[in-house]
Write a protein that holds these residues in place. Structure first.
Motif, PDB file in Angstrom:
ATOM      1  N   PRO A  48     -47.426   6.337-104.616  1.00  4.14           N
ATOM      2  CA  PRO A  48     -48.078   7.088-105.694  1.00  4.14           C
ATOM      3  C   PRO A  48     -49.595   7.005-105.582  1.00  4.14           C
ATOM      4  N   LEU A  49     -50.258   8.076-105.981  1.00  2.00           N
ATOM      5  CA  LEU A  49     -51.709   8.118-105.950  1.00  2.00           C
ATOM      6  C   LEU A  49     -52.270   7.399-107.171  1.00  2.00           C
ATOM      7  N   ASP A  50     -53.209   6.528-106.937  1.00  2.00           N
ATOM      8  CA  ASP A  50     -53.879   5.819-108.022  1.00  2.00           C
ATOM      9  C   ASP A  50     -54.844   6.798-108.709  1.00  2.00           C
ATOM     10  N   ASP A  51     -54.533   7.156-109.979  1.00  2.91           N
ATOM     11  CA  ASP A  51     -55.373   8.123-110.697  1.00  2.91           C
ATOM     12  C   ASP A  51     -56.822   7.654-110.825  1.00  2.91           C
ATOM     13  N   ALA A  52     -57.024   6.341-110.753  1.00  6.01           N
ATOM     14  CA  ALA A  52     -58.385   5.826-110.881  1.00  6.01           C
ATOM     15  C   ALA A  52     -59.274   6.290-109.740  1.00  6.01           C
ATOM     16  N   LEU A  53     -58.675   6.616-108.593  1.00  8.23           N
ATOM     17  CA  LEU A  53     -59.468   7.084-107.455  1.00  8.23           C
ATOM     18  C   LEU A  53     -60.078   8.450-107.726  1.00  8.23           C
ATOM     19  N   LEU A  54     -59.439   9.223-108.627  1.00 10.72           N
ATOM     20  CA  LEU A  54     -59.951  10.553-108.955  1.00 10.72           C
ATOM     21  C   LEU A  54     -60.915  10.538-110.135  1.00 10.72           C
ATOM     22  N   ALA A  55     -60.854   9.491-110.927  1.00  7.47           N
ATOM     23  CA  ALA A  55     -61.693   9.437-112.124  1.00  7.47           C
ATOM     24  C   ALA A  55     -63.174   9.474-111.736  1.00  7.47           C
ATOM     25  N   ARG A  74     -51.184  21.873-101.527  1.00  7.92           N
ATOM     26  CA  ARG A  74     -50.106  21.048-102.077  1.00  7.92           C
ATOM     27  C   ARG A  74     -50.621  19.692-102.548  1.00  7.92           C
ATOM     28  N   HIS A  75     -51.679  19.186-101.897  1.00  4.72           N
ATOM     29  CA  HIS A  75     -52.253  17.926-102.360  1.00  4.72           C
ATOM     30  C   HIS A  75     -52.924  18.097-103.722  1.00  4.72           C
ATOM     31  N   LEU A  76     -53.676  19.170-103.872  1.00  9.00           N
ATOM     32  CA  LEU A  76     -54.390  19.404-105.131  1.00  9.00           C
ATOM     33  C   LEU A  76     -53.421  19.713-106.268  1.00  9.00           C
ATOM     34  N   ASP A  77     -52.353  20.450-105.958  1.00  8.09           N
ATOM     35  CA  ASP A  77     -51.385  20.793-107.001  1.00  8.09           C
ATOM     36  C   ASP A  77     -50.592  19.582-107.480  1.00  8.09           C
ATOM     37  N   ALA A  78     -50.560  18.527-106.655  1.00  8.60           N
ATOM     38  CA  ALA A  78     -49.729  17.365-106.985  1.00  8.60           C
ATOM     39  C   ALA A  78     -50.458  16.329-107.839  1.00  8.60           C
ATOM     40  N   VAL A  79     -51.749  16.530-108.132  1.00  5.66           N
ATOM     41  CA  VAL A  79     -52.516  15.527-108.885  1.00  5.66           C
ATOM     42  C   VAL A  79     -53.187  16.180-110.091  1.00  5.66           C
ATOM     43  N   ARG A  80     -53.579  15.335-111.025  1.00  5.65           N
ATOM     44  CA  ARG A  80     -54.333  15.801-112.187  1.00  5.65           C
ATOM     45  C   ARG A  80     -55.812  15.562-111.910  1.00  5.65           C
ATOM     46  N   LEU A  81     -56.560  16.659-111.813  1.00  7.19           N
ATOM     47  CA  LEU A  81     -57.974  16.556-111.487  1.00  7.19           C
ATOM     48  C   LEU A  81     -58.807  16.376-112.744  1.00  7.19           C
ATOM     49  N   PRO A  82     -59.931  15.666-112.651  1.00  4.54           N
ATOM     50  CA  PRO A  82     -60.861  15.597-113.783  1.00  4.54           C
ATOM     51  C   PRO A  82     -61.331  16.996-114.166  1.00  4.54           C
ATOM     52  N   ASP A  83     -61.480  17.232-115.453  1.00  5.26           N
ATOM     53  CA  ASP A  83     -61.860  18.570-115.926  1.00  5.26           C
ATOM     54  C   ASP A  83     -63.190  19.034-115.351  1.00  5.26           C
ATOM     55  N   THR A  84     -64.060  18.099-115.078  1.00  7.32           N
ATOM     56  CA  THR A  84     -65.406  18.476-114.626  1.00  7.32           C
ATOM     57  C   THR A  84     -65.529  18.554-113.103  1.00  7.32           C
ATOM     58  N   ALA A  85     -64.446  18.250-112.393  1.00  8.91           N
ATOM     59  CA  ALA A  85     -64.526  18.193-110.930  1.00  8.91           C
ATOM     60  C   ALA A  85     -64.416  19.585-110.317  1.00  8.91           C
ATOM     61  N   GLU A  86     -65.248  19.831-109.312  1.00 13.44           N
ATOM     62  CA  GLU A  86     -65.108  21.044-108.515  1.00 13.44           C
ATOM     63  C   GLU A  86     -63.949  20.858-107.542  1.00 13.44           C
TER      64      GLU A  86
END
Length: 420
Positions: free
Chosen positions: A12-19, A29-41
């Motif tokens: 599993p991907l650690d969500d903290a890495l995206l924060a 498929r990688h981008l669709d599989a995670v929840r991105l920060p609202d402010t991230a490009e």
């Protein structure tokens, strides 16, 4: 800092890495599989150069970049391109499990003795020849170089290989690991979810305990004496001739070599020991048996075709990198011509009869090869009574070789017009 995260094989991907990421780059498929920060490009990977330019713009402004990749991004992955552009010191790599490791784990085999070859965006023939030459190979596939294409190529050469096709590794409900023959693989549409293909010789898939990972070490020496091979009435390429022939053939992992008029198969076996995939063409039934026995005795794979050249060569679908011609009689010029027109790199011809050399040379040059040669005449130490030694001359052999000029292409001519 650029954080490179390997995903997609079960961890599993650690969500903290995206924060706090300002830019997230990855395949769809990688981008669709995670929840991105609202402010991230968000940048979906297609051509790599524009994505690297976008990353550079964020790095210049000291913004945080996250790159999502499959498995271990340092293994035939995006880490190489990022390190070349931005330097290794700017990368924080968090590897996942590579698709190769995951696939071997699924079938319960170690893979420290496997050869891994990428066909993604590369010429498939290298992967095909490695699969032919090695008992345990992992192929990283891509568009136009998937299980069907690999299977179709392998099915053209007799062998005992099976393919393990691993698709959607790590994706619950979608993962599939299937074992098929090359012909079965060629007959299917596998879709875009293939992660990796393993090519195995089932009898040798477990392998021996290894000290060095990857391809087995090459032989400690080459051109052993004639008694290292079964042969008939000394009808074998002598070791002095074999040594120079191998130097001109240059067999290596990923190459395909033909041994035409193989006889005992000593040249074929030596090329296989040096890593090449080898096809031996031999017209006699006892010769075919002898080549197979010598290959087995030396622990290498040699595909043997029972037939007479040049006619039998038209049935060989794949053009060779190098060819050794060790027989031919009156058909020699036609054989050399057929080989020279299809060889990608070089043709080496061994001649005991000097009067055939001019025709062979003309056949090489007519095919656009640069031709050279040497007369080999050696004398070996031989004991005499009284604890003395004499020199015993061997029969002279004329060795010709033709080399394709750099940048020139082979004719790729499996022509019906070649002499039969």
């Amino acid at each position: 800092m650029i954080t490179v995260v390997g995903t997609g094989t079960g961890a599993p991907l650690d969500d903290a890495l995206l924060a706090g990421a300002d830019l997230v780059v990855g395949g769809r498929r990688h981008l669709d599989a995670v929840r991105l920060p609202d402010t991230a490009e968000r940048v979906t990977l297609g051509p790599l150069a524009p994505a690297l330019d976008t990353i550079a713009a964020h790095v210049d402004k000291e913004r945080r970049v996250v790159v999502l990749a499959s498995g271990d991004p340092g293994f035939f992955g995006i880490v190489r391109a990022l390190a070349e552009r931005f330097g290794p010191g700017l990368l924080d790599v968090r590897p996942g499990v590579s698709s190769v490791a995951a696939a071997f784990a699924r079938i319960g085999l170690p893979w420290d003795d496997a050869v891994v070859v990428s066909a993604h965006g590369r010429d498939l023939r290298t992967a095909v020849n490695v699969c032919r030459a090695r008992p345990k190979t992992a192929v990283l596939t891509g568009p136009g170089a998937g299980p069907a294409e690999l299977g179709a190529a392998l099915a053209r050469t007799p062998g005992d290989r099976v393919l393990v096709v691993a698709s959607a590794l790590g994706e619950a409900g979608r993962e599939r690991v299937e074992t098929v023959t090359p012909a079965e693989a060629a007959a299917r549409d596998w879709g875009p979810a293939v992660s990796v293909v393993l090519c195995l010789d089932p009898a040798r898939a477990l392998g021996a305990v290894r000290t060095v990972a990857g391809a087995a070490p090459g032989p400690a020496g080459w051109a052993p004496a004639e008694d290292a091979f079964a042969h008939r009435d000394s009808m074998i390429t002598k070791f002095e001739v074999r040594a120079l022939a191998l130097a001109r053939l240059g067999p290596r992992l990923g190459d395909l070599v033909w041994d035409v008029g193989a006889g005992s198969g000593s040249v074929a076996v030596e090329c296989a020991r040096l890593g090449a995939a080898v096809v031996a063409v031999e017209k006699t039934a006892d010769g075919v048996t002898r080549v197979r026995a010598n290959a087995a005795a030396h622990g290498v794979d040699v595909s043997v075709v029972h037939g007479s050249a040049p006619g039998a060569l038209a049935e060989l679908a794949d053009d060779p990198d190098a060819v050794f011609v060790g027989g031919g009689g009156r058909e020699l010029p036609a054989i050399v011509e057929a080989c020279a027109r299809r060889a990608r790199r070089t043709v080496v011809v061994a001649l005991a009869a000097l009067d055939r050399a001019p025709d062979a040379r003309r056949a090489l040059t007519a095919a656009g090869l640069d031709c050279d040669g040497v007369l080999l005449h050696s004398s070996r130490l031989a004991p005499l009574p009284g604890d003395v030694t004499r020199l015993a001359a061997t029969n002279p052999v004329f060795l010709l070789w033709g080399t394709r000029p750099e940048g020139a292409a082979a004719t790729t001519a499996r022509t019906e017009g070649v002499a039969q």
